[in-house]
Design a protein around this motif. Structure first.
Motif, PDB file in Angstrom:
ATOM      1  N   ASN A  17      25.987  22.499  64.517  1.00 53.25           N
ATOM      2  CA  ASN A  17      25.417  21.302  63.754  1.00 53.25           C
ATOM      3  C   ASN A  17      26.222  19.977  64.226  1.00 53.25           C
ATOM      4  N   ARG A  18      27.213  20.119  64.981  1.00 57.53           N
ATOM      5  CA  ARG A  18      28.019  19.034  65.484  1.00 57.53           C
ATOM      6  C   ARG A  18      27.111  18.468  66.600  1.00 57.53           C
ATOM      7  N   ARG A  19      26.819  19.429  67.525  1.00 55.40           N
ATOM      8  CA  ARG A  19      25.792  19.169  68.701  1.00 55.40           C
ATOM      9  C   ARG A  19      24.712  18.523  68.430  1.00 55.40           C
ATOM     10  N   VAL A  20      24.011  18.991  67.236  1.00 56.73           N
ATOM     11  CA  VAL A  20      22.830  18.563  66.790  1.00 56.73           C
ATOM     12  C   VAL A  20      23.053  17.209  66.390  1.00 56.73           C
ATOM     13  N   ARG A  21      23.891  16.908  65.546  1.00 53.54           N
ATOM     14  CA  ARG A  21      24.241  15.481  65.037  1.00 53.54           C
ATOM     15  C   ARG A  21      24.171  14.385  66.114  1.00 53.54           C
ATOM     16  N   ASN A  22      25.344  14.912  67.002  1.00 60.51           N
ATOM     17  CA  ASN A  22      25.447  14.358  68.461  1.00 60.51           C
ATOM     18  C   ASN A  22      24.017  13.826  69.091  1.00 60.51           C
ATOM     19  N   LEU A  23      23.236  14.878  68.939  1.00 59.14           N
ATOM     20  CA  LEU A  23      22.032  14.644  69.951  1.00 59.14           C
ATOM     21  C   LEU A  23      21.138  13.842  69.142  1.00 59.14           C
ATOM     22  N   LEU A  24      21.145  13.759  67.722  1.00 61.43           N
ATOM     23  CA  LEU A  24      20.473  12.867  66.988  1.00 61.43           C
ATOM     24  C   LEU A  24      20.864  11.389  66.982  1.00 61.43           C
ATOM     25  N   ALA A  25      22.251  11.267  67.070  1.00 61.54           N
ATOM     26  CA  ALA A  25      22.672  10.051  67.213  1.00 61.54           C
ATOM     27  C   ALA A  25      22.428   9.269  68.508  1.00 61.54           C
ATOM     28  N   ALA A  26      22.569  10.131  69.601  1.00 59.81           N
ATOM     29  CA  ALA A  26      22.125   9.845  70.860  1.00 59.81           C
ATOM     30  C   ALA A  26      20.642   9.117  70.919  1.00 59.81           C
ATOM     31  N   ASN A  27      19.789   9.957  70.385  1.00 59.89           N
ATOM     32  CA  ASN A  27      18.286   9.813  70.522  1.00 59.89           C
ATOM     33  C   ASN A  27      18.053   8.355  69.526  1.00 59.89           C
ATOM     34  N   VAL A  28      18.788   8.260  68.811  1.00 58.72           N
ATOM     35  CA  VAL A  28      18.562   6.763  67.845  1.00 58.72           C
ATOM     36  C   VAL A  28      19.074   5.760  68.694  1.00 58.72           C
ATOM     37  N   ALA A  29      20.328   5.809  69.555  1.00 64.03           N
ATOM     38  CA  ALA A  29      20.726   4.816  69.904  1.00 64.03           C
ATOM     39  C   ALA A  29      20.138   4.505  71.107  1.00 64.03           C
TER      40      ALA A  29
END
Length: 112
Positions: free
Chosen positions: A78-90
């Motif tokens: 889940n942490r990895r998914v959250r980080n990927l989502l945040a990077a995608n938004v950025a």
């Protein structure tokens, strides 16, 4: 589990099973981009962590060790998914307007 604090009187295995259920719900919320459900999961995880804080490593037997490892793995995914989502938004924000870096306050004071 949403909205209900963990009951400290529950045995360790039951609390770990609850944590696994919350982590699975969080994964579904992340997949659906459901911010309210993600926040609810975070609250539930925090409550369960507070309950689990009373247990030490000596409380783990074979079953609870396996449950704890499952919870650890799900949390990491889940942490990895959250980080990927945040990077995608950025990346999307930068694509819209370009990277706008604010100067560090110390540098801005030197220029002013």
């Amino acid at each position: 589990m949403t909205g209900r604090p963990a009951r400290p009187s529950l045995p360790l295995a039951a609390q770990l099973r609850q944590m696994i259920a919350v982590l699975e719900a969080e994964r579904q919320a992340l997949a659906a981009l459901d911010a309210d459900a993600v926040i609810a999961s975070a609250r539930d995880k925090e409550s369960l962590c507070a309950s689990l804080a009373g247990f030490g490593p000596d409380a783990l037997d074979g079953e609870t060790r396996a449950l704890a490892e499952t919870a650890r793995h799900l949390n990491d995914v889940n942490r990895r998914v959250r980080n990927l989502l945040a990077a995608n938004v950025a990346a999307r924000i930068e694509a819209l307007g370009g990277p706008r870096r604010m100067p560090h306050p110390a540098y801005a004071a030197m220029r002013g």
